[in-house]
Design a protein around this motif. Sequence first.
Motif, short mmCIF file in Angstrom:
data_model
loop_
_atom_site.label_atom_id
_atom_site.label_comp_id
_atom_site.label_asym_id
_atom_site.label_seq_id
_atom_site.Cartn_x
_atom_site.Cartn_y
_atom_site.Cartn_z
N HIS B 205 -52.45 -15.46 -2.97
CA HIS B 205 -53.80 -14.99 -3.31
C HIS B 205 -54.73 -16.19 -3.47
O HIS B 205 -54.28 -17.32 -3.66
N PHE B 206 -56.02 -15.92 -3.40
CA PHE B 206 -57.04 -16.92 -3.66
C PHE B 206 -57.20 -17.08 -5.17
O PHE B 206 -56.92 -16.14 -5.93
N SER B 207 -57.73 -18.23 -5.60
CA SER B 207 -58.20 -18.32 -6.97
C SER B 207 -59.42 -17.38 -7.06
O SER B 207 -59.97 -17.00 -6.01
N ASP B 208 -59.86 -17.03 -8.26
CA ASP B 208 -61.01 -16.12 -8.39
C ASP B 208 -62.24 -16.70 -7.70
O ASP B 208 -62.98 -15.97 -7.03
N GLU B 209 -62.46 -17.99 -7.87
CA GLU B 209 -63.64 -18.62 -7.24
C GLU B 209 -63.55 -18.51 -5.72
O GLU B 209 -64.52 -18.12 -5.06
N ASP B 210 -62.37 -18.84 -5.17
CA ASP B 210 -62.22 -18.80 -3.72
C ASP B 210 -62.29 -17.37 -3.18
O ASP B 210 -62.78 -17.14 -2.08
N PHE B 211 -61.77 -16.42 -3.96
CA PHE B 211 -61.87 -15.03 -3.50
C PHE B 211 -63.34 -14.62 -3.42
O PHE B 211 -63.77 -13.99 -2.44
N ARG B 241 -68.87 -8.66 -13.27
CA ARG B 241 -68.68 -8.13 -14.61
C ARG B 241 -67.30 -8.53 -15.15
O ARG B 241 -67.13 -8.83 -16.32
N SER B 242 -66.29 -8.52 -14.27
CA SER B 242 -64.93 -8.84 -14.72
C SER B 242 -64.64 -10.33 -14.74
O SER B 242 -63.85 -10.79 -15.55
N LYS B 243 -65.25 -11.07 -13.79
CA LYS B 243 -64.78 -12.43 -13.56
C LYS B 243 -65.77 -13.54 -13.89
O LYS B 243 -65.36 -14.69 -14.06
N ALA B 244 -67.05 -13.22 -13.91
CA ALA B 244 -68.06 -14.29 -14.00
C ALA B 244 -67.83 -15.21 -15.20
O ALA B 244 -68.00 -16.42 -15.11
N ALA B 245 -67.41 -14.62 -16.32
CA ALA B 245 -67.24 -15.42 -17.54
C ALA B 245 -66.14 -16.47 -17.40
O ALA B 245 -66.11 -17.43 -18.17
#
Lengths: 88, 399
Positions: B205-211, B241-245
Amino acid sequence: MRLKYNFVCQEVSGSFIAVAVGDDAAQYSRLLRMNQTGKDILELLKKDITEDEIVHTLSEKYETEESKIRISVSRFIKTLMDAGVLDC
Amino acid sequence: MNYQNCSDILYLCGCVLNQSVPDPDRVVSMNADMLYAEAQRHGIASLVFSGMEMTGLLSSLPEEKVKKWERARNSAQRNTLLFNYERKEICAWMESRGIWNMPLKGSVLQRLYSEIGQREMTDNDILYDASRKQDVYDYMTGERSYEVYSYSPVETYDDVFQKPPVYNFEMHRQLFDDFTPEFQVYYQNVRDRLLPDEGKQYCLHFSDEDFYIYMVAHAYKHFSNGGIGLRHLVDCYVWNRSKAAFMNFDYLYQELDKLGLRTFEMQCRTLSDKLLSGNDRLETEEIELLKYMCESGSFGTSENSMKHRLEKYMGDSTNASGAKRKYILERLFPGMDYYKKRAPFVYRHKILIPVYWIWRLCRRMVSGGMIQEFCSVCKTNLGKRDPGSSETMKRKEDG
């Protein structure tokens, strides 16, 4: 008796939905909605089992009178039979 | 196209996602039939139906119309369960065979929605190790009994496998095709960016940023071609909403800058924030963007696609007729990339290309599609650029 198809169950808003998956999805296209007990029965029916065995298993799980469980099981099995998903 | 319907749709989506009760004054002016048609066109009917249930709108509808909404939701829930089951099987097989793989887009985003089926999917995309394409082809067509919709033994972007009732798997050898060469270059060594899933070696999987960067880049690819619909705004909202923080924005902006996507990302995030939180006070530019997305629908339109290609040919010049001529010539005599993807046999036996030209031309002329397309090309006004024009975005990105 046992299920004719391979079903997967998923919780949605406190109840459960089940669909036939894999190649069985082409054979059976309906989506079944049920409560927790229905889900338990469906899981038990993945293997060959009798109605009495289902009642017995659920009686051990839930603190409810066996007679009430038997009524629920019979009713749900009839629903599944009407839906055409049981091999008896 | 009344963009107010689209605004209402997104408002209802926001109410579902935020578990907030819809404003009765706003709901009273909504047209349920229009909402249904638009929600279907944008692939978000299931989510909008949950919003409808929170209003009093359904009680005023005839039973058959309510059933139509229910069918849309049931179908979305069933499709999601089917795709999830099938994808797990395919990825588990790849893991067992040492083939690295990564599910993309909707199959990842759906987990962030509160209920199954709220994020609709018409297909599933999986990026995998292209050096194992033959193994994957054999598995999909053999053990899993899929039909081949498209497959090329030579280098290509993706292979598509289908099976009734709904299965449609796009197996990607690359993340981007030649349409966006700058993205293709950026993702050349994508494997290096991927992380293993917990307890797995080849399921990645990608990291959240890369996704998120990939999500924005993928959306932009469609946005600047046929257009993208409202579902992207909902995805943006749900993701942020879920990931930005928890995301590293320094890295995110640095990478978006490399791709020239910072403005696009910001515009989509701001617009989705406003619309899904019920703020209808949009700037002129935001209204233009919303209108463009409303018109595009889930799959974009051929008109947008044609117009953007013409604009690309035109570049900075004002020579519209030159761009139109080039477009028509390229459609009549496509480049090698076309054969690579659409006619691999001809690609491998180049001597057949003239025969293929004639056959293709006759077929298109008989169907009338090409004549109609060329008439539209000639009539297209290239004076006004829409938000999807890459030139419009380039100007904004350059400040």
